[in-house]
Design a protein around this motif. Structure first.
Motif, short mmCIF file in Angstrom:
data_model
loop_
_atom_site.label_atom_id
_atom_site.label_comp_id
_atom_site.label_asym_id
_atom_site.label_seq_id
_atom_site.Cartn_x
_atom_site.Cartn_y
_atom_site.Cartn_z
N GLU A 28 24.06 -8.98 5.53
CA GLU A 28 25.32 -9.69 5.32
C GLU A 28 25.74 -9.54 3.86
OE1 GLU A 28 27.39 -13.92 6.45
OE2 GLU A 28 25.44 -13.40 7.29
N ALA A 29 27.03 -9.30 3.63
CA ALA A 29 27.55 -9.03 2.29
C ALA A 29 27.28 -10.17 1.31
CB ALA A 29 29.04 -8.73 2.35
N SER A 30 27.07 -11.38 1.80
CA SER A 30 26.80 -12.52 0.92
C SER A 30 25.34 -12.61 0.50
CB SER A 30 27.21 -13.82 1.63
OG SER A 30 26.44 -13.99 2.81
N ASN A 31 24.50 -11.67 0.93
CA ASN A 31 23.08 -11.68 0.60
C ASN A 31 22.90 -11.60 -0.93
OD1 ASN A 31 20.34 -10.72 0.07
ND2 ASN A 31 20.21 -10.42 2.29
N PRO A 32 22.18 -12.55 -1.52
CA PRO A 32 22.02 -12.57 -2.98
C PRO A 32 21.20 -11.40 -3.53
CG PRO A 32 20.63 -14.25 -1.96
CD PRO A 32 21.48 -13.66 -0.87
N ASN A 33 20.51 -10.66 -2.68
CA ASN A 33 19.72 -9.51 -3.13
C ASN A 33 20.56 -8.25 -3.29
OD1 ASN A 33 17.08 -10.76 -3.21
ND2 ASN A 33 17.25 -10.87 -0.98
N LEU A 34 21.85 -8.32 -2.96
CA LEU A 34 22.75 -7.17 -3.11
C LEU A 34 23.36 -7.17 -4.51
CD1 LEU A 34 24.63 -7.31 0.29
CD2 LEU A 34 23.09 -5.49 -0.46
N LYS A 35 23.48 -5.99 -5.07
CA LYS A 35 24.10 -5.85 -6.39
C LYS A 35 24.76 -4.47 -6.46
CE LYS A 35 23.21 -5.71 -11.31
NZ LYS A 35 22.20 -5.55 -12.35
N LEU A 36 25.99 -4.44 -6.97
CA LEU A 36 26.68 -3.17 -7.17
C LEU A 36 26.42 -2.73 -8.60
CD1 LEU A 36 28.48 -1.17 -5.67
CD2 LEU A 36 30.45 -2.38 -6.59
N ASP A 37 25.80 -1.60 -8.78
CA ASP A 37 25.45 -1.11 -10.11
C ASP A 37 25.99 0.30 -10.29
OD1 ASP A 37 24.32 -0.84 -12.63
OD2 ASP A 37 22.32 -0.36 -11.86
N ASN A 38 27.01 0.42 -11.10
CA ASN A 38 27.61 1.73 -11.42
C ASN A 38 28.01 2.49 -10.16
OD1 ASN A 38 28.56 3.57 -13.26
ND2 ASN A 38 26.60 4.64 -13.46
N GLY A 39 28.62 1.76 -9.20
CA GLY A 39 29.11 2.37 -7.97
C GLY A 39 28.06 2.54 -6.88
N ILE A 40 26.83 2.12 -7.13
CA ILE A 40 25.75 2.22 -6.14
C ILE A 40 25.39 0.81 -5.68
CG2 ILE A 40 23.37 2.97 -5.71
CD1 ILE A 40 25.27 5.30 -6.25
N LEU A 41 25.40 0.59 -4.37
CA LEU A 41 25.03 -0.70 -3.82
C LEU A 41 23.50 -0.77 -3.71
CD1 LEU A 41 26.02 -3.41 -2.67
CD2 LEU A 41 25.95 -2.34 -0.41
N LEU A 42 22.93 -1.76 -4.40
CA LEU A 42 21.49 -1.93 -4.40
C LEU A 42 21.11 -3.16 -3.58
CD1 LEU A 42 20.84 -1.42 -8.23
CD2 LEU A 42 20.69 0.30 -6.41
N TYR A 43 20.00 -3.04 -2.87
CA TYR A 43 19.41 -4.17 -2.17
C TYR A 43 17.98 -4.30 -2.70
CZ TYR A 43 17.51 -7.10 1.51
OH TYR A 43 16.91 -8.12 2.20
N LYS A 44 17.70 -5.41 -3.33
CA LYS A 44 16.41 -5.63 -3.99
C LYS A 44 16.11 -4.48 -4.95
CE LYS A 44 14.45 -8.45 -0.30
NZ LYS A 44 13.35 -8.60 0.68
#
Length: 189
Positions: A28-44
């Motif tokens: 889910e997009a609201s997951n706090p482990n998601l982060k957008l870093d320099n155009g790359i979507l990171l999970y954990k």
């Protein structure tokens, strides 16, 4: 017995390693482990592979976006509350590709864009007002305007109507009028 134990350890090792490289699944997009870093979507802190989804309050699907190694890959779809499609886009390695469409409501098209595999406009680019009246009708070849380009105001009058030949525009390009405002005066020239 030892062979079976080695096999089980090997399988778990592969599964763990694959999970560390690229988590796969639905997040889910609201997951706090998601982060957008320099155009790359990171999970954990690892580039995300899987489906990124959002939901309406009633738990109906609002959007579904496919990712591979942190970039959009495949389709991106959005739905209205009633379940009908509101937008569909397609990506290859994070770049827009193919035909992208969106709707104002169940039946009224909002835009239709065509892209090449490099993420550039390629073909027709059209947009409509909510009234179904055409707003924009442009043509592109590998990201550059070519041929006839037209824009309309909401009242139906033409705003821009020009032809692009060898990169040069000929005709009404729809630029705004320039005004001069003088200081210490209310006069506009």
């Amino acid at each position: 017995m030892l062979g079976k134990l080695v096999y089980i350890i090997f399988v778990f090792g592969v599964l763990y390693a694959c999970d560390a490289i690229a988590p796969v699944g639905i997040i889910e997009a609201s997951n706090p482990n998601l982060k957008l870093d320099n155009g790359i979507l990171l999970y954990k802190k690892v580039p995300f592979t899987g489906h990124l989804q959002t939901y309406y309050v009633d738990k109906n699907l609002k959007s579904d976006i496919e990712y591979v190694e942190g970039k959009k890959e495949g389709y991106e779809k959005h739905w209205f509350k009633n379940g009908s499609i509101s937008m569909e886009r397609y990506y290859i390695k994070g770049l827009k590709s193919g035909i992208h469409k969106a709707w104002w409501n169940d039946t009224v098209l909002k835009f239709e864009y065509h892209f090449n595999e490099k993420g550039e406009y390629h073909g027709m680019v059209k947009e409509w007002y909510k009234t179904k009246q055409l707003y924009r009708d442009f043509n592109y070849l590998n990201g550059k305007e070519v041929g006839r380009q037209r824009l309309w105001k909401l009242n139906g009058t033409i705003k821009a109507n020009y032809e692009v030949v060898h990169g040069e525009r000929f005709g009404l390009i729809g630029l705004k009028k320039c005004y001069t405002v003088t200081t210490n005066s209310d006069e506009v020239k």
